[in-house]
Write an enzyme that holds these catalytic residues in place. Structure first.
Site, PDB file in Angstrom:
ATOM      1  N   SER A   1       3.758  -1.884  10.431  1.00 52.51           N
ATOM      2  CA  SER A   1       5.214  -1.918  10.644  1.00 52.51           C
ATOM      3  C   SER A   1       5.829  -3.279  10.314  1.00 52.51           C
ATOM      4  CB  SER A   1       5.563  -1.510  12.077  1.00 52.51           C
ATOM      5  OG  SER A   1       5.156  -0.176  12.317  1.00 52.51           O
TER       6      SER A   1
ATOM      7  N   GLU B   1      -6.715   4.734   8.080  1.00 55.72           N
ATOM      8  CA  GLU B   1      -6.500   6.162   7.767  1.00 55.72           C
ATOM      9  C   GLU B   1      -7.756   6.764   7.135  1.00 55.72           C
ATOM     10  OE1 GLU B   1      -2.893   5.481   5.574  1.00 55.72           O
ATOM     11  OE2 GLU B   1      -1.905   4.915   7.449  1.00 55.72           O
TER      12      GLU B   1
ATOM     13  N   GLU C   1      -5.018  -4.933  10.705  1.00 49.85           N
ATOM     14  CA  GLU C   1      -4.025  -3.877  10.887  1.00 49.85           C
ATOM     15  C   GLU C   1      -4.301  -3.156  12.213  1.00 49.85           C
ATOM     16  OE1 GLU C   1      -2.241  -2.715   6.788  1.00 49.85           O
ATOM     17  OE2 GLU C   1      -3.847  -1.329   7.270  1.00 49.85           O
TER      18      GLU C   1
ATOM     19  N   GLY D   1       3.024  -1.064   4.254  1.00 51.75           N
ATOM     20  CA  GLY D   1       3.026   0.363   3.948  1.00 51.75           C
ATOM     21  C   GLY D   1       4.437   0.828   3.618  1.00 51.75           C
ATOM     22  N   GLY D   2       5.093   1.435   4.596  1.00 45.06           N
ATOM     23  CA  GLY D   2       6.422   2.043   4.387  1.00 45.06           C
ATOM     24  C   GLY D   2       7.406   1.155   3.652  1.00 45.06           C
TER      25      GLY D   2
ATOM     26  N   HIS E   1      -9.390   1.049   5.229  1.00 38.73           N
ATOM     27  CA  HIS E   1      -8.108   1.324   5.890  1.00 38.73           C
ATOM     28  C   HIS E   1      -8.341   2.295   7.049  1.00 38.73           C
ATOM     29  CE1 HIS E   1      -4.014   2.522   6.660  1.00 38.73           C
ATOM     30  NE2 HIS E   1      -3.637   1.459   5.983  1.00 38.73           N
TER      31      HIS E   1
ATOM     32  N   ASN F   1       0.867  -1.181   0.000  1.00 36.12           N
ATOM     33  CA  ASN F   1       0.000   0.000   0.000  1.00 36.12           C
ATOM     34  C   ASN F   1       0.900   1.226   0.000  1.00 36.12           C
ATOM     35  OD1 ASN F   1      -1.797   2.053   0.479  1.00 36.12           O
ATOM     36  ND2 ASN F   1      -2.391   1.366   2.533  1.00 36.12           N
ATOM     37  N   TRP F   2       1.025   1.843  -1.161  1.00 39.07           N
ATOM     38  CA  TRP F   2       1.948   2.987  -1.278  1.00 39.07           C
ATOM     39  C   TRP F   2       1.406   4.239  -0.586  1.00 39.07           C
ATOM     40  CZ3 TRP F   2       3.908   3.057  -7.101  1.00 39.07           C
ATOM     41  CH2 TRP F   2       4.651   1.888  -7.331  1.00 39.07           C
ATOM     42  N   LYS F   3       0.139   4.234  -0.231  1.00 37.30           N
ATOM     43  CA  LYS F   3      -0.510   5.419   0.363  1.00 37.30           C
ATOM     44  C   LYS F   3      -0.267   6.642  -0.540  1.00 37.30           C
ATOM     45  CE  LYS F   3      -0.140   3.178   4.810  1.00 37.30           C
ATOM     46  NZ  LYS F   3      -0.016   3.281   6.261  1.00 37.30           N
TER      47      LYS F   3
ATOM     48  N   GLY G   1       2.710   2.438  10.833  1.00 33.47           N
ATOM     49  CA  GLY G   1       3.644   3.555  10.660  1.00 33.47           C
ATOM     50  C   GLY G   1       4.353   3.965  11.940  1.00 33.47           C
TER      51      GLY G   1
END
Ligand code: 13P
Length: 252
Positions: free
Chosen positions: A215, A99, A169, A236-237, A97, A9-11, A175
């Protein structure tokens, strides 16, 4: 056998050029390594879906959107419909998600409509669930996740539920660099699977892919993925660096 999946997930990251470079590196990795039956999904920002889809067609990569609107079409400026995604051959869509729940106030009820739109357009939902830190600390995490699944997913008919991928999640792990322990992840994944068994049946429960997100990185992926009920990760990251993402894909 349920499918093992690593999804990135590149966000809201990467310029067009950076996205192009990253996707090309991933295509090269996939084409030059034997990753067996592992499904690799890239979820770029919406403006790069076509670019990603074009590049992915040269390999075994799948493409997912990060969001979809809950309406079919119409005057919803800035939004993207499931039919649009389908017309671009997009395979998956992240729905729910944390967010989006937090910043865009997406409720369980709205998310059930998003799930419906995706299913109607043959897009496989990657449905995210997970508790906030205070909910974990208060011991309410099973109740929170149960309500998220019951209110947004469990209205689906058996044959539609079979297309759903679930991502657990825990919000406190996203993150933050704080990963759920292997035991915490396994405990929740087993609980989710038991809910699916109760609602549908054992066969569907055993065949549902449940990903862990929060993470997850090349250092901890192997331990997390070794758990019986953890079928991969939503990253993610670490999905923004081809090397890290490749190492995670090789962590089964
Ligand atoms: P991080 O891997 O950056 O913690 O993000 C996880 C996530 O939210 C994936 O959807």
């Amino acid at each position: 056998m349920r499918k093992q999946i690593v999804a990135g997930n590149w966000k809201m990251n990467n310029t067009f050029q950076e996205a192009d470079d990253l996707i090309n590196e991933l295509v090269e990795f996939i084409n030059s390594n034997d990753i067996g039956d592992i499904g690799v999904i890239i979820c770029p920002p919406a403006p790069y879906l076509e670019l990603t889809s074009d590049s992915a067609s040269e390999s075994d990569l799948f493409v997912g959107a990060q969001n979809v609107n809950d309406h079919e079409s119409g005057a919803y400026t800035g939004e993207i419909s499931a039919a649009m995604l389908e017309s671009m051959n997009i395979d998956y869509c992240i729905i729910g998600h944390s967010e989006r729940r937090k910043y865009y106030h997406e409720s369980n009820e709205m998310l059930s409509e998003k799930v419906n739109r995706a299913i109607e357009s043959s897009i496989q939902p990657i449905f995210c669930c997970g508790e906030l830190l205070p909910e974990r600390e208060a011991g309410e995490y099973f109740d929170v996740v149960k309500a998220q699944l019951e209110e947004s997913l469990f209205h689906l008919k058996e044959e539609d539920f079979e297309d759903v991928v679930i991502a657990y999640e825990p919000v406190w792990a996203i993150g933050t660099g704080v990963t759920a322990t292997s035991d915490q992840a396994q405990e929740m994944h087993a609980f989710i699977r038991s809910l699916i068994k109760e609602k549908y049946n054992e066969n569907i429960a055993e065949n549902t892919t449940i990903l862990y997100g929060g993470s997850c990185n090349p250092k901890n992926a192997r331990e997390l993925f070794a758990n019986k009920d953890v079928d991969g990760g939503l990253i993610g990251g670490a999905s923004l660096k081809a090397d890290d993402f490749a190492k995670i894909i090789q962590s089964f």
